[in-house]
Write an enzyme that holds these catalytic residues in place. Structure first.
Site, PDB file in Angstrom:
ATOM      1  N   PHE A 258       0.819  -1.222   0.000  1.00  0.00           N
ATOM      2  CA  PHE A 258       0.000   0.000   0.000  1.00  0.00           C
ATOM      3  C   PHE A 258       0.851   1.270   0.000  1.00  0.00           C
ATOM      4  CE2 PHE A 258      -2.336  -3.392   2.186  1.00  0.00           C
ATOM      5  CZ  PHE A 258      -3.456  -3.475   1.367  1.00  0.00           C
ATOM      6  N   LEU A 259       2.134   1.149  -0.343  1.00  0.00           N
ATOM      7  CA  LEU A 259       2.997   2.330  -0.222  1.00  0.00           C
ATOM      8  C   LEU A 259       2.616   3.423  -1.222  1.00  0.00           C
ATOM      9  CD1 LEU A 259       5.261   2.581  -2.706  1.00  0.00           C
ATOM     10  CD2 LEU A 259       6.337   0.738  -1.467  1.00  0.00           C
TER      11      LEU A 259
ATOM     12  N   PHE B 130      -7.669  12.992   1.067  1.00  0.00           N
ATOM     13  CA  PHE B 130      -8.098  12.624  -0.294  1.00  0.00           C
ATOM     14  C   PHE B 130      -9.382  13.322  -0.719  1.00  0.00           C
ATOM     15  CE2 PHE B 130      -5.380   9.632  -2.602  1.00  0.00           C
ATOM     16  CZ  PHE B 130      -4.319   9.661  -1.716  1.00  0.00           C
ATOM     17  N   LEU B 131      -9.610  14.496  -0.116  1.00  0.00           N
ATOM     18  CA  LEU B 131     -10.725  15.334  -0.569  1.00  0.00           C
ATOM     19  C   LEU B 131     -10.177  16.648  -1.117  1.00  0.00           C
ATOM     20  CD1 LEU B 131     -13.566  14.951   2.105  1.00  0.00           C
ATOM     21  CD2 LEU B 131     -13.526  14.051  -0.227  1.00  0.00           C
TER      22      LEU B 131
ATOM     23  N   CYS C  98      -0.842   4.038 -10.683  1.00  0.00           N
ATOM     24  CA  CYS C  98      -1.678   3.105  -9.913  1.00  0.00           C
ATOM     25  C   CYS C  98      -3.175   3.397 -10.009  1.00  0.00           C
ATOM     26  CB  CYS C  98      -1.242   3.120  -8.458  1.00  0.00           C
ATOM     27  SG  CYS C  98       0.510   2.745  -8.275  1.00  0.00           S
TER      28      CYS C  98
ATOM     29  N   GLY D  42      -9.087  19.399  -7.479  1.00  0.00           N
ATOM     30  CA  GLY D  42      -8.081  19.981  -8.358  1.00  0.00           C
ATOM     31  C   GLY D  42      -8.102  19.294  -9.698  1.00  0.00           C
TER      32      GLY D  42
HETATM   33  C1  UGA Z   1      -1.570   5.101  -4.550  1.00  0.00           C
HETATM   34  C2  UGA Z   1      -2.172   4.731  -3.185  1.00  0.00           C
HETATM   35  O1  UGA Z   1      -2.391   5.920  -2.441  1.00  0.00           O
HETATM   36  C3  UGA Z   1      -1.227   3.805  -2.417  1.00  0.00           C
HETATM   37  O2  UGA Z   1      -1.818   3.412  -1.192  1.00  0.00           O
HETATM   38  C4  UGA Z   1      -0.967   2.568  -3.281  1.00  0.00           C
HETATM   39  O3  UGA Z   1      -0.071   1.669  -2.644  1.00  0.00           O
HETATM   40  C5  UGA Z   1      -0.362   2.999  -4.608  1.00  0.00           C
HETATM   41  O4  UGA Z   1      -1.289   3.896  -5.278  1.00  0.00           O
HETATM   42  C6  UGA Z   1      -0.149   1.773  -5.442  1.00  0.00           C
HETATM   43  O5  UGA Z   1      -1.128   1.150  -5.846  1.00  0.00           O
HETATM   44  O6  UGA Z   1       1.001   1.354  -5.596  1.00  0.00           O
HETATM   45  P1  UGA Z   1       0.314   6.820  -5.350  1.00  0.00           P
HETATM   46  O7  UGA Z   1       0.003   6.376  -6.746  1.00  0.00           O
HETATM   47  O8  UGA Z   1       1.737   6.941  -4.909  1.00  0.00           O
HETATM   48  O9  UGA Z   1      -0.373   5.822  -4.299  1.00  0.00           O
HETATM   49  O10 UGA Z   1      -0.360   8.243  -5.191  1.00  0.00           O
HETATM   50  P2  UGA Z   1      -1.470   8.925  -4.263  1.00  0.00           P
HETATM   51  O11 UGA Z   1      -0.820   9.608  -3.138  1.00  0.00           O
HETATM   52  O12 UGA Z   1      -2.557   7.962  -3.965  1.00  0.00           O
HETATM   53  O13 UGA Z   1      -2.022  10.033  -5.274  1.00  0.00           O
HETATM   54  C7  UGA Z   1      -2.642   9.644  -6.484  1.00  0.00           C
HETATM   55  C8  UGA Z   1      -3.113  10.829  -7.260  1.00  0.00           C
HETATM   56  O14 UGA Z   1      -4.245  11.414  -6.632  1.00  0.00           O
HETATM   57  C9  UGA Z   1      -2.098  11.956  -7.426  1.00  0.00           C
HETATM   58  O15 UGA Z   1      -2.136  12.409  -8.773  1.00  0.00           O
HETATM   59  C10 UGA Z   1      -2.597  13.033  -6.480  1.00  0.00           C
HETATM   60  O16 UGA Z   1      -2.244  14.329  -6.900  1.00  0.00           O
HETATM   61  C11 UGA Z   1      -4.098  12.818  -6.561  1.00  0.00           C
HETATM   62  N1  UGA Z   1      -4.852  13.305  -5.393  1.00  0.00           N
HETATM   63  C12 UGA Z   1      -4.615  12.784  -4.166  1.00  0.00           C
HETATM   64  C13 UGA Z   1      -5.831  14.277  -5.565  1.00  0.00           C
HETATM   65  O17 UGA Z   1      -6.073  14.766  -6.685  1.00  0.00           O
HETATM   66  N2  UGA Z   1      -6.536  14.708  -4.469  1.00  0.00           N
HETATM   67  C14 UGA Z   1      -6.319  14.199  -3.238  1.00  0.00           C
HETATM   68  O18 UGA Z   1      -7.014  14.628  -2.295  1.00  0.00           O
HETATM   69  C15 UGA Z   1      -5.336  13.224  -3.077  1.00  0.00           C
END
Ligand code: UGA
Length: 461
Positions: A166-167, A266-267, A277, A270
């Site tokens: 889940f990283l 995660f709210l 992923c 944007g």
């Molecule tokens: C995601 C999951 O959060 C991890 O738990 C998981 O292990 C990983 O995929 C995976 O499957 O390997 P990651 O892809 O590193 O991790 O990125 P996130 O931090 O989840 O962000 C994903 C996207 O959502 C980014 O583009 C971020 O900018 C966007 N985001 C995130 C938003 O637009 N709004 C938010 O409130 C949060």
């Protein structure tokens, strides 16, 4: 959390761990296992990558990981190879950490890498061992692989478990060493006990350890990513409403986020989610359940995907409204990584918007603290500035699309002597709206009613 390293007891050999695949997931896992005290061998099919990693050089940006890599490659506790024979003969626990990208022209996951890695390894295993899948896979994969492994190598006892990862990129070391939870699917009680030994450090800090079947373990991972994607598109759908009727999406998110059942994380509205992923996982999940005959079950995820992609169009639309025409106008894009603290541009909303603006005739200048090389490889024809100031020089419109700290801290006074026009779109809702408006900027953000629309409607702000 304190990291408890494995202290080998006299006469007892510590577990030998191999990690197959050394991308973001595998390289992090390998280095963190070495940090915990295990002997680790990372395997990658790419000899260049193996050479770099063996020399302690990390081929991507991940805070905290270069230090671990250097320390453990120097001590010899962490090594890398391209040889399945070496890995199969040496290791006790083999982690599969190769990618499952989206298939070209299809929503399903491309299983070639996981299948090849698992079976190439299984053929070379010469002693009883565990194979532990970490990659994100369609449900049913682990059970299928377990049967194939037994067929290709009936001479030794190989148990296969699934232990999803889940990283988050940008926090990969912390998330690996101190995870929120550990999920282990399948395996005999003895095999599960070996994984308890592998994760003894996290378990000593009361990290929940969930033991389940193969299918649940596979599904936990995709369910988590589908939920996160849905949460982001949920708030972005409300952003579409507040853009239309007025209101402030940040305040709305704060207010509903205070309800503990909902939570604020995660709210952030944007330009939406990207990366290697979330986008491909929601598509692969839909493809898999359709394959299983459950056509309607995950249909809502198409909507989640569409809302997400519409956010990119919204930025292009706003830019066109502000500049009237894009042809020949200089637009500065701040950030191209899919999120801050990463150099990853896979399915990056920012890079997608930059490319769309370029294709519409704009002169796009980009700056990102870490992702320039990766972006250049994908879109060589955009202008890649050497510095933030160079990117801003003579700009008719500035668009913030990845919320790196150095962009979040930007002040109107810094930009004013560089840009041609005081116009800015905040694609991540991280700047202080009032501060920029008061400084005389034409300021737009996603999730607020456009100033332009208001002006046209003759209703002021
Ligand atoms: C995601 C999951 O959060 C991890 O738990 C998981 O292990 C990983 O995929 C995976 O499957 O390997 P990651 O892809 O590193 O991790 O990125 P996130 O931090 O989840 O962000 C994903 C996207 O959502 C980014 O583009 C971020 O900018 C966007 N985001 C995130 C938003 O637009 N709004 C938010 O409130 C949060």
């Amino acid at each position: 959390m304190e990291i408890v390293a494995v202290i080998p007891q006299e006469g007892i050999m510590p577990l030998r761990i191999t990690v197959i695949g050394t991308g973001y997931l595998g390289a992090t896992h390998a280095a963190c296992m070495a940090e915990l005290g295990f002997e680790v061998l990372g395997l990658d099919a790419d000899p260049k990558k193996v050479e770099q990693l063996s020399a302690g050089i990390l081929p991507f940006h991940e805070p905290g990981l270069p230090e671990l890599l250097r320390e453990h490659t120097s001590s010899g506790r962490l090594r890398f190879t391209t040889s399945y024979e070496e890995a199969g003969a040496w290791g006790d626990v083999h982690f599969i950490a190769v990618g499952t990208p989206q298939k070209a022209g299809d929503h399903a996951a491309d299983m070639t890498y996981v299948d090849n890695a698992t079976l190439s390894l299984a053929r070379c295993i010469t002693k009883d061992a565990l194979i532990v899948g970490k990659s994100t896979v369609p449900v049913g994969t682990a059970r299928r692989l377990r049967e194939l492994v037994a067929q290709v190598n009936p001479d030794v006892s190989i148990d296969l478990l699934w232990n999803p990862e889940f990283l988050r990129e940008g926090f990969a070391v912390k998330d690996t060493l101190t995870p929120d939870r550990l999920v282990v699917g399948g395996g005999t009680p003895e095999a599960v006990a070996v994984l308890r030994e592998v994760y003894a450090s996290a378990l000593a800090s009361d990290t929940p350890f969930i033991v389940t079947d193969l299918e649940t373990a596979e599904l936990v991972k995709v369910a988590a990513n589908a939920f996160l994607a849905t949460k982001i598109s949920f708030i972005n759908a409300f952003a579409e409403v507040t853009e239309h009727v007025g209101g402030d999406i940040r305040t709305l998110a704060d207010a509903i986020g205070l309800d503990k059942r909902i939570g604020r994380r995660f709210l952030n509205a944007g330009v939406g989610f990207g990366g290697g992923c979330l986008p491909k996982d929601i598509r692969a999940l839909q493809a898999r359940v359709s394959e299983l005959g459950l056509d309607r079950t995950m249909r809502f995820l198409s909507e989640v995907d569409e809302i997400n992609l519409r956010r990119r169009e919204r930025v292009v639309h706003l830019a066109t409204e502000i500049l009237h025409e894009l042809d020949g106008r200089k637009i500065t894009v701040l950030g191209v990584a899919f999120k801050p603290n990463s150099d990853d541009v896979r399915d990056s909303p920012a890079l997608d918007v930059a490319a769309q603006l370029f294709n519409a005739g704009a002169d796009v200048s980009i700056y990102d603290p870490e992702a320039m090389n990766n972006a250049r490889l994908r879109f060589p024809r955009l202008n890649y500035a050497e510095s933030l100031d160079e990117a801003l020089d003579g700009s008719h419109l500035t668009i913030l699309l990845t919320e790196w700290q150095e962009f979040v801290q930007l002040k109107p006074s810094h930009l004013e002597h560089l840009v041609e026009s005081k116009a800015l779109i905040d694609g991540r809702n991280v700047l202080d709206h009032d501060e920029w408006i008061e400084s005389g900027w034409h300021f737009e953000s996603l999730g607020r009613r456009s100033e332009l629309v208001l002006t046209e409607a003759g209703s002021g702000s």
